[in-house]
Design a protein around this motif. Structure first.
Motif, PDB file in Angstrom:
ATOM      1  N   CYS A 221      -2.176 -17.921  19.144  1.00 30.03           N
ATOM      2  CA  CYS A 221      -2.774 -18.927  20.028  1.00 30.03           C
ATOM      3  C   CYS A 221      -2.846 -18.301  21.422  1.00 30.03           C
ATOM      4  O   CYS A 221      -2.816 -17.080  21.553  1.00 30.03           O
ATOM      5  CB  CYS A 221      -1.990 -20.231  20.009  1.00 30.03           C
ATOM      6  N   ARG A 222      -2.918 -19.099  22.442  1.00 30.31           N
ATOM      7  CA  ARG A 222      -3.039 -18.517  23.783  1.00 30.31           C
ATOM      8  C   ARG A 222      -1.733 -17.875  24.238  1.00 30.31           C
ATOM      9  O   ARG A 222      -1.702 -16.711  24.655  1.00 30.31           O
ATOM     10  CB  ARG A 222      -3.468 -19.588  24.794  1.00 30.31           C
ATOM     11  N   ALA A 223      -0.619 -18.639  24.158  1.00 30.85           N
ATOM     12  CA  ALA A 223       0.663 -18.138  24.665  1.00 30.85           C
ATOM     13  C   ALA A 223       1.612 -17.698  23.556  1.00 30.85           C
ATOM     14  O   ALA A 223       2.623 -17.045  23.827  1.00 30.85           O
ATOM     15  CB  ALA A 223       1.329 -19.199  25.529  1.00 30.85           C
ATOM     16  N   GLY A 224       1.342 -18.098  22.323  1.00 28.79           N
ATOM     17  CA  GLY A 224       2.177 -17.671  21.203  1.00 28.79           C
ATOM     18  C   GLY A 224       3.510 -18.372  21.109  1.00 28.79           C
ATOM     19  O   GLY A 224       4.483 -17.782  20.610  1.00 28.79           O
ATOM     20  N   LYS A 225       3.582 -19.643  21.554  1.00 20.60           N
ATOM     21  CA  LYS A 225       4.868 -20.332  21.486  1.00 20.60           C
ATOM     22  C   LYS A 225       4.792 -21.747  20.917  1.00 20.60           C
ATOM     23  O   LYS A 225       5.814 -22.318  20.563  1.00 20.60           O
ATOM     24  CB  LYS A 225       5.527 -20.382  22.868  1.00 20.60           C
ATOM     25  N   HIS A 226       3.607 -22.322  20.803  1.00 16.58           N
ATOM     26  CA  HIS A 226       3.506 -23.685  20.278  1.00 16.58           C
ATOM     27  C   HIS A 226       2.674 -23.749  18.991  1.00 16.58           C
ATOM     28  O   HIS A 226       3.203 -23.876  17.895  1.00 16.58           O
ATOM     29  CB  HIS A 226       2.925 -24.634  21.350  1.00 16.58           C
ATOM     30  N   ARG A 227       1.346 -23.675  19.122  1.00 15.91           N
ATOM     31  CA  ARG A 227       0.468 -23.854  17.964  1.00 15.91           C
ATOM     32  C   ARG A 227       0.642 -22.750  16.931  1.00 15.91           C
ATOM     33  O   ARG A 227       0.671 -23.023  15.716  1.00 15.91           O
ATOM     34  CB  ARG A 227      -0.988 -23.933  18.429  1.00 15.91           C
ATOM     35  N   SER A 228       0.765 -21.526  17.357  1.00 14.86           N
ATOM     36  CA  SER A 228       0.945 -20.422  16.396  1.00 14.86           C
ATOM     37  C   SER A 228       2.276 -20.547  15.665  1.00 14.86           C
ATOM     38  O   SER A 228       2.368 -20.298  14.460  1.00 14.86           O
ATOM     39  CB  SER A 228       0.856 -19.072  17.113  1.00 14.86           C
ATOM     40  N   VAL A 229       3.314 -20.967  16.381  1.00 13.62           N
ATOM     41  CA  VAL A 229       4.635 -21.123  15.768  1.00 13.62           C
ATOM     42  C   VAL A 229       4.637 -22.274  14.774  1.00 13.62           C
ATOM     43  O   VAL A 229       5.174 -22.163  13.665  1.00 13.62           O
ATOM     44  CB  VAL A 229       5.705 -21.337  16.853  1.00 13.62           C
ATOM     45  N   ALA A 230       4.000 -23.388  15.127  1.00 13.11           N
ATOM     46  CA  ALA A 230       3.917 -24.522  14.212  1.00 13.11           C
ATOM     47  C   ALA A 230       3.106 -24.160  12.968  1.00 13.11           C
ATOM     48  O   ALA A 230       3.482 -24.510  11.839  1.00 13.11           O
ATOM     49  CB  ALA A 230       3.293 -25.723  14.920  1.00 13.11           C
ATOM     50  N   GLY A 231       2.005 -23.453  13.156  1.00  8.90           N
ATOM     51  CA  GLY A 231       1.206 -23.022  12.002  1.00  8.90           C
ATOM     52  C   GLY A 231       1.987 -22.118  11.071  1.00  8.90           C
ATOM     53  O   GLY A 231       1.882 -22.212   9.840  1.00  8.90           O
ATOM     54  N   ALA A 232       2.793 -21.234  11.643  1.00  8.96           N
ATOM     55  CA  ALA A 232       3.616 -20.340  10.817  1.00  8.96           C
ATOM     56  C   ALA A 232       4.652 -21.132  10.019  1.00  8.96           C
ATOM     57  O   ALA A 232       4.905 -20.836   8.844  1.00  8.96           O
ATOM     58  CB  ALA A 232       4.306 -19.304  11.706  1.00  8.96           C
ATOM     59  N   LYS A 233       5.257 -22.144  10.653  1.00  6.26           N
ATOM     60  CA  LYS A 233       6.247 -22.966   9.945  1.00  6.26           C
ATOM     61  C   LYS A 233       5.613 -23.696   8.774  1.00  6.26           C
ATOM     62  O   LYS A 233       6.221 -23.815   7.700  1.00  6.26           O
ATOM     63  CB  LYS A 233       6.869 -23.972  10.915  1.00  6.26           C
ATOM     64  N   ILE A 234       4.406 -24.178   8.942  1.00  7.87           N
ATOM     65  CA  ILE A 234       3.718 -24.875   7.856  1.00  7.87           C
ATOM     66  C   ILE A 234       3.435 -23.916   6.703  1.00  7.87           C
ATOM     67  O   ILE A 234       3.659 -24.244   5.527  1.00  7.87           O
ATOM     68  CB  ILE A 234       2.416 -25.504   8.372  1.00  7.87           C
ATOM     69  N   LEU A 235       2.953 -22.720   7.000  1.00  6.59           N
ATOM     70  CA  LEU A 235       2.655 -21.740   5.951  1.00  6.59           C
ATOM     71  C   LEU A 235       3.931 -21.311   5.219  1.00  6.59           C
ATOM     72  O   LEU A 235       3.916 -21.097   4.005  1.00  6.59           O
ATOM     73  CB  LEU A 235       1.955 -20.525   6.555  1.00  6.59           C
ATOM     74  N   GLU A 236       5.020 -21.184   5.956  1.00  7.16           N
ATOM     75  CA  GLU A 236       6.287 -20.812   5.318  1.00  7.16           C
ATOM     76  C   GLU A 236       6.725 -21.878   4.321  1.00  7.16           C
ATOM     77  O   GLU A 236       7.196 -21.547   3.217  1.00  7.16           O
ATOM     78  CB  GLU A 236       7.360 -20.601   6.390  1.00  7.16           C
ATOM     79  N   HIS A 237       6.578 -23.139   4.687  1.00  3.03           N
ATOM     80  CA  HIS A 237       6.948 -24.208   3.748  1.00  3.03           C
ATOM     81  C   HIS A 237       6.064 -24.166   2.511  1.00  3.03           C
ATOM     82  O   HIS A 237       6.567 -24.269   1.379  1.00  3.03           O
ATOM     83  CB  HIS A 237       6.820 -25.563   4.437  1.00  3.03           C
ATOM     84  N   ILE A 238       4.779 -24.009   2.697  1.00  4.67           N
ATOM     85  CA  ILE A 238       3.850 -24.011   1.569  1.00  4.67           C
ATOM     86  C   ILE A 238       4.136 -22.844   0.622  1.00  4.67           C
ATOM     87  O   ILE A 238       4.266 -23.026  -0.597  1.00  4.67           O
ATOM     88  CB  ILE A 238       2.396 -23.957   2.080  1.00  4.67           C
ATOM     89  N   LEU A 239       4.244 -21.657   1.162  1.00 12.68           N
ATOM     90  CA  LEU A 239       4.395 -20.479   0.312  1.00 12.68           C
ATOM     91  C   LEU A 239       5.787 -20.369  -0.297  1.00 12.68           C
ATOM     92  O   LEU A 239       5.958 -19.737  -1.340  1.00 12.68           O
ATOM     93  CB  LEU A 239       4.055 -19.225   1.122  1.00 12.68           C
ATOM     94  N   SER A 240       6.778 -20.995   0.321  1.00 12.74           N
ATOM     95  CA  SER A 240       8.110 -21.010  -0.309  1.00 12.74           C
ATOM     96  C   SER A 240       8.073 -21.816  -1.602  1.00 12.74           C
ATOM     97  O   SER A 240       8.768 -21.500  -2.562  1.00 12.74           O
ATOM     98  CB  SER A 240       9.150 -21.590   0.648  1.00 12.74           C
ATOM     99  N   THR A 241       7.259 -22.867  -1.633  1.00 14.90           N
ATOM    100  CA  THR A 241       7.117 -23.662  -2.856  1.00 14.90           C
ATOM    101  C   THR A 241       6.196 -22.994  -3.857  1.00 14.90           C
ATOM    102  O   THR A 241       6.177 -23.386  -5.028  1.00 14.90           O
ATOM    103  CB  THR A 241       6.576 -25.069  -2.537  1.00 14.90           C
ATOM    104  N   GLU A 242       5.446 -21.990  -3.434  1.00 11.92           N
ATOM    105  CA  GLU A 242       4.535 -21.271  -4.325  1.00 11.92           C
ATOM    106  C   GLU A 242       5.147 -19.982  -4.860  1.00 11.92           C
ATOM    107  O   GLU A 242       4.440 -19.129  -5.383  1.00 11.92           O
ATOM    108  CB  GLU A 242       3.231 -20.957  -3.585  1.00 11.92           C
ATOM    109  N   GLY A 243       6.456 -19.849  -4.721  1.00 14.08           N
ATOM    110  CA  GLY A 243       7.145 -18.727  -5.353  1.00 14.08           C
ATOM    111  C   GLY A 243       7.378 -17.514  -4.474  1.00 14.08           C
ATOM    112  O   GLY A 243       7.785 -16.465  -4.978  1.00 14.08           O
ATOM    113  N   PHE A 244       7.162 -17.622  -3.179  1.00 10.51           N
ATOM    114  CA  PHE A 244       7.380 -16.492  -2.279  1.00 10.51           C
ATOM    115  C   PHE A 244       8.756 -16.582  -1.628  1.00 10.51           C
ATOM    116  O   PHE A 244       9.219 -17.671  -1.272  1.00 10.51           O
ATOM    117  CB  PHE A 244       6.314 -16.471  -1.173  1.00 10.51           C
ATOM    118  N   GLN A 245       9.382 -15.431  -1.479  1.00 14.43           N
ATOM    119  CA  GLN A 245      10.626 -15.333  -0.712  1.00 14.43           C
ATOM    120  C   GLN A 245      10.243 -15.221   0.765  1.00 14.43           C
ATOM    121  O   GLN A 245       9.473 -14.338   1.145  1.00 14.43           O
ATOM    122  CB  GLN A 245      11.434 -14.107  -1.147  1.00 14.43           C
ATOM    123  N   ILE A 246      10.779 -16.113   1.586  1.00 14.68           N
ATOM    124  CA  ILE A 246      10.386 -16.158   2.992  1.00 14.68           C
ATOM    125  C   ILE A 246      11.288 -15.241   3.817  1.00 14.68           C
ATOM    126  O   ILE A 246      12.515 -15.408   3.832  1.00 14.68           O
ATOM    127  CB  ILE A 246      10.447 -17.595   3.525  1.00 14.68           C
TER     128      ILE A 246
END
Length: 292
Positions: A221-246
């Motif tokens: 994102c612009r500063a790399g501390k809000h939207r990008s971090v939230a997006g990463a947290k969402i992807l981590e939750h999704i892919l952890s349920t899809e069989g990936f080691q986070i």
């Protein structure tokens, strides 16, 4: 049966004090053995068939064909046993990637806070300037990370973000607002499409002896501390349920987050309410509904 005195009968079977005989008109039955003369008693009996009934019971005609036993009398005959696999399991068993250890790592950064090269290129326009993914990949590689997918999270403007500036994108309200944003479905669709293509490409490049497939997604994102971090947290939750080691998230702009930020260590960020689980479950459902 009733037999006349001195009537000739055929002895069919002898059991203790009872004898099975056949007399006129082919009638058969059991009579006390004492009623038979010695001459009749010498008739050799045929091979035994059914056990002699008790005196008080009636003779029962044997069944012509045996009946196969059933588990339940009123149940229909059971069909032959058929072994089936759940939907998708057959493909997973034949998929050479199914036995791999799959790892996922998220990388976050800001266009204006990653390095001097991107800072100079943005020139204060990090909120809307368009930078080629190749240049962004090279910038991430300068920090020793090789991104398979690069996602732009600047499409989530939040007019109320000023009230959460002391938190990073790890805060549950920032994650919730991003998931509920009108642009989230299209962002998630693009993320899954790119991820699926990159995953297939990486898997095809694996050597025969390689047992681990690592996927790295960079979100900025612009500063790399809000939207990008939230997006990463969402992807981590999704892919952890899809069989990936986070693996541990790499926040490349972490040092530029500011001294007044909790950086995910405050009580609110560490102890989110249960509503966050429902929010992430909704994001997972949307992810799985997207066909690639």
């Amino acid at each position: 049966i009733k037999a006349k005195q001195h009537q000739n009968v055929i002895v069919l079977e002898v059991r203790d004090d009872w004898t099975k005989v056949e007399c006129y008109q082919s009638y058969q039955g059991w009579i006390p053995s004492q009623l038979l003369s010695k001459e009749e008693a010498k008739t050799p009996p045929p091979p035994p068939s059914r056990p002699a009934p008790k005196p008080a019971s009636r003779s029962v005609k044997p069944l012509e064909k045996p009946v196969s036993p059933r588990k339940h009398e009123d149940s229909p005959p059971l069909p032959p046993e058929v072994t089936t696999l759940p939907i998708g399991q057959a493909e997973a068993d034949s998929d050479p990637g199914a036995s791999l250890r799959k790892e996922f790592q998220a990388v976050t950064f800001g266009l204006e806070t990653l390095d001097s090269f991107l800072f100079d290129k943005c020139a204060g326009q990090g909120s809307f300037i368009q930078v080629d993914d190749k240049e962004l990949g090279e910038a991430v590689k300068r920090r020793n990370y090789d991104a398979d997918v690069i996602l732009d999270a600047r499409m989530f403007p939040d007019p109320d973000a000023q009230y959460l500036t002391q938190h990073s994108g790890m805060h549950y309200l920032i994650i919730t607002r991003l998931c509920e944003h009108r642009n989230f479905p299209s962002w998630l669709r693009n993320a899954k499409t790119q991820f699926a293509k990159a995953y297939q490409r990486r898997r095809s490049e694996l050597g025969k002896d390689e047992q681990t497939l690592k996927m790295t997604v960079a979100v900025y994102c612009r500063a790399g501390k809000h939207r990008s971090v939230a997006g990463a947290k969402i992807l981590e939750h999704i892919l952890s349920t899809e069989g990936f080691q986070i693996l541990e998230t790499a926040h490349l702009s972490y040092k530029r987050w500011g001294a007044n930020m909790c950086k995910g260590s405050c009580h609110e960020c560490q102890n989110p309410p249960l509503e966050l689980e429902e929010t992430l479950a909704g994001a997972l459902a949307k992810w799985r509904s997207i066909r690639t």
